[in-house]
Design a protein around this motif. Structure first.
Motif, PDB file in Angstrom:
ATOM      1  N   HIS A 158       0.850  -1.185   0.000  1.00 58.77           N
ATOM      2  CA  HIS A 158       0.000   0.000   0.000  1.00 58.77           C
ATOM      3  C   HIS A 158       0.887   1.236   0.000  1.00 58.77           C
ATOM      4  O   HIS A 158       2.114   1.122   0.031  1.00 58.77           O
ATOM      5  CB  HIS A 158      -0.992  -0.009   1.164  1.00 58.77           C
ATOM      6  CG  HIS A 158      -0.378   0.099   2.524  1.00 58.77           C
ATOM      7  ND1 HIS A 158       0.448  -0.857   3.059  1.00 58.77           N
ATOM      8  CD2 HIS A 158      -0.493   1.063   3.468  1.00 58.77           C
ATOM      9  CE1 HIS A 158       0.813  -0.494   4.280  1.00 58.77           C
ATOM     10  NE2 HIS A 158       0.260   0.675   4.550  1.00 58.77           N
ATOM     11  N   HIS A 205       1.508   3.992   1.955  1.00 56.36           N
ATOM     12  CA  HIS A 205       2.002   4.799   3.072  1.00 56.36           C
ATOM     13  C   HIS A 205       3.516   4.909   2.945  1.00 56.36           C
ATOM     14  O   HIS A 205       4.190   4.001   2.441  1.00 56.36           O
ATOM     15  CB  HIS A 205       1.655   4.143   4.411  1.00 56.36           C
ATOM     16  CG  HIS A 205       0.294   4.522   4.923  1.00 56.36           C
ATOM     17  ND1 HIS A 205      -0.441   3.718   5.756  1.00 56.36           N
ATOM     18  CD2 HIS A 205      -0.455   5.652   4.726  1.00 56.36           C
ATOM     19  CE1 HIS A 205      -1.588   4.318   6.048  1.00 56.36           C
ATOM     20  NE2 HIS A 205      -1.619   5.481   5.437  1.00 56.36           N
ATOM     21  N   ASP A 249       5.900   4.530   4.965  1.00 60.76           N
ATOM     22  CA  ASP A 249       6.726   3.473   5.563  1.00 60.76           C
ATOM     23  C   ASP A 249       6.661   2.178   4.770  1.00 60.76           C
ATOM     24  O   ASP A 249       7.329   1.207   5.125  1.00 60.76           O
ATOM     25  CB  ASP A 249       6.353   3.239   7.036  1.00 60.76           C
ATOM     26  CG  ASP A 249       4.890   2.937   7.248  1.00 60.76           C
ATOM     27  OD1 ASP A 249       4.038   3.559   6.577  1.00 60.76           O
ATOM     28  OD2 ASP A 249       4.589   2.058   8.078  1.00 60.76           O
ATOM     29  N   HIS A 250       5.903   2.180   3.670  1.00 61.57           N
ATOM     30  CA  HIS A 250       5.853   1.001   2.796  1.00 61.57           C
ATOM     31  C   HIS A 250       6.324   1.304   1.376  1.00 61.57           C
ATOM     32  O   HIS A 250       6.699   0.385   0.655  1.00 61.57           O
ATOM     33  CB  HIS A 250       4.441   0.413   2.769  1.00 61.57           C
ATOM     34  CG  HIS A 250       4.052  -0.200   4.082  1.00 61.57           C
ATOM     35  ND1 HIS A 250       4.126  -1.548   4.328  1.00 61.57           N
ATOM     36  CD2 HIS A 250       3.640   0.369   5.237  1.00 61.57           C
ATOM     37  CE1 HIS A 250       3.749  -1.796   5.579  1.00 61.57           C
ATOM     38  NE2 HIS A 250       3.463  -0.641   6.157  1.00 61.57           N
ATOM     39  N   HIS A 303      -7.744   0.373   5.798  1.00 64.64           N
ATOM     40  CA  HIS A 303      -6.524   0.999   6.308  1.00 64.64           C
ATOM     41  C   HIS A 303      -6.370   2.297   5.539  1.00 64.64           C
ATOM     42  O   HIS A 303      -6.255   2.281   4.322  1.00 64.64           O
ATOM     43  CB  HIS A 303      -5.322   0.073   6.070  1.00 64.64           C
ATOM     44  CG  HIS A 303      -4.047   0.572   6.661  1.00 64.64           C
ATOM     45  ND1 HIS A 303      -3.850   0.709   8.001  1.00 64.64           N
ATOM     46  CD2 HIS A 303      -2.890   0.955   6.069  1.00 64.64           C
ATOM     47  CE1 HIS A 303      -2.621   1.143   8.225  1.00 64.64           C
ATOM     48  NE2 HIS A 303      -2.025   1.317   7.067  1.00 64.64           N
TER      49      HIS A 303
HETATM   50 ZN    ZN Z   1      -0.047   1.767   6.360  1.00 68.10          ZN
END
Ligand code: ZN
Length: 163
Positions: free
Chosen positions: A60, A62, A64-65, A143
């Protein structure tokens, strides 16, 4: 198949761990599953060579990904002198979000003449999709990540990569 957990931390580096990043070597390709903002230095600390990468699969959007992808692309362009193609697979909206991140971090970087071909493969939800000879299956979960964009609430994908 060989899996190296490069990062398993949350968005805030709790416990000193890097953002999410899984290095996956199979008979068909070398892939990374997720590439958070701190993933590039974590890869280098483990002496993993990004020029070996064939593809990145993003769960996804975000930071941090996927927030490390602009740094990886520019590292490959200017330091690694990469020539090998790179596939970046992710949820619907990946190309738009990646271009936006590139421009925020490094203005005009989306206009670079790349020395290596790279492409974005957007994966539909709940459909088995081939990514470099691997079957990627996604499952939609609630999410708030801003993608896919047309929905009233955003979703991420849980992913399974089958070799
Ligand atoms: Zn996330």
């Amino acid at each position: 198949m060989r899996l190296t957990i490069v990062g398993s931390g949350d968005a805030f580096g709790s416990g000193g761990r890097s953002n999410t990043c899984f290095w996956l070597e199979t008979a068909k390709a070398t892939l990374i599953v997720d590439f958070g903002a701190s993933a590039l230095p974590a890869l280098k600390a483990r002496m993993l060579d990004i020029n070996k990468l064939d593809g990145i699969v993003l769960s996804h959007l975000h930071g941090d990904h996927f927030g490390g992808v602009p740094f990886l692309l520019l590292d490959a362009q200017f330091l690694g002198r990469r020539e090998k193609p790179l596939t970046i697979a992710g949820p619907p909206g990946t190309r738009t979000r990646l271009d936006a991140a590139m421009e925020v971090f490094f203005p005009k970087s989306t206009g670079i003449k790349w020395r290596f071909p790279w492409n974005v493969q957007e994966i539909a939800l709940d459909v088995e999709t081939d990514v470099l000879g691997h079957t990627v299956r996604t499952t939609e979960v609630i999410h708030q990540s801003g993608a896919p964009s047309p929905r009233t609430r955003a979703h991420m994908m849980c992913i399974a990569v089958r070799t």
